[in-house]
Design an enzyme around this catalytic site. Sequence first.
Site, PDB file in Angstrom:
ATOM      1  N   ASP A  38      91.454  41.994  78.181  1.00 31.91           N
ATOM      2  CA  ASP A  38      92.134  40.692  78.156  1.00 31.91           C
ATOM      3  C   ASP A  38      93.473  40.812  77.419  1.00 31.91           C
ATOM      4  OD1 ASP A  38      90.566  41.174  75.762  1.00 31.91           O
ATOM      5  OD2 ASP A  38      91.205  39.189  75.104  1.00 31.91           O
ATOM      6  N   GLU A  99      88.699  40.091  73.684  1.00 31.90           N
ATOM      7  CA  GLU A  99      88.980  40.573  72.326  1.00 31.90           C
ATOM      8  C   GLU A  99      89.860  39.585  71.577  1.00 31.90           C
ATOM      9  OE1 GLU A  99      91.140  42.828  69.145  1.00 31.90           O
ATOM     10  OE2 GLU A  99      91.941  41.743  70.846  1.00 31.90           O
TER      11      GLU A  99
END
Length: 337
Positions: A38, A99
Amino acid sequence: MRFDNAAVTTGGETGNLIAFFPGTGRDVEPLLFSVHMDTVEPGGQVQPVLRDGVFYSAGDTVLGADDKAGIAELIEALEVVRDEKITHGPLEIVVTIAEEIGLVGAKHLDYAMLSARRGFALDTEGVGWMVLQAPGANHLQIEIEGIAAHAGMAPEMGLSAIQTAALAIGQMRLGRIDHETTANIGRIDGGVARNIVPQRVTIVGEARSHDPHKLAAQTEHMLDCFEKAAEQMATTISGARLRPQIKADVRADFPSMSIAEDAPVVCLAKAAAEVSGQHLEVRLGGGGSDANIFNGHGIETIILATGMNKVHSHEEHVALADMVSVAKLLVEIIRLA
Ligand SMILES: [Zn+2]
């Protein structure tokens, strides 16, 4: 290659991606490499631009080098290892989700799928750096419950939650507490109208420290300030002694990580740097990353710099030459392991 179950447990679109590369004729411990898939927003429609050997975004989004640079370097290293038929031990590749919004993928990872006890997370700025220590953090949410009253006609019937919050925060040690501890109050919500003594305030903050004892002490201090402020606000209303009520919710967000400079994983990284003619120095981490979570699960993981710079901004960039050096470093780590 498999996805774990984290899509279900987190309600996301996909789970963590885990890929296994069996060892080629070498019976050594498996090694883990992790990156996260991400990026922060806005990162949906990135137009990468290569200018003088440096990748930028077109300027209206982040580049997403955090952590796509790490992903590219890892894939490149694995391709080199395959193409050059370099013998290696078992490799476990973990590409985590979410994350940036609180290490959510790493927290929900299916650790039973992994057998590596050592690893490398590719996820910090600059080149030639490794992070062995990063702080742990506590998230604090405080609800202050006072008593609402008409601010003009009967203020003495009220207990202001906003005033209580101000008193508490005014007495609080915040910002940089010492070289390894920080604290912040990040959000305050409360009150209803100009002419109402505010009944309710919600305060969100955090404490971080490399030292778990200091983390506990700072958290305790912050909670104590709210209790003291509530005491200071105590007053008698209609014959009854009343004070604002404090409801505190403290959540350990992630554990601190601390790896010795002579740990095998550090020696391996240093040896690989030497072989590839690179300098690798130790830098103190300031934030939590997936590596904190891996270390908490007993996988000794250090963080390696990926060449990315100015992450989380539209000026984010990464030099192609730096990405090449990181990929070379990874190849040597895999070769030497
Ligand atoms: Zn990152």
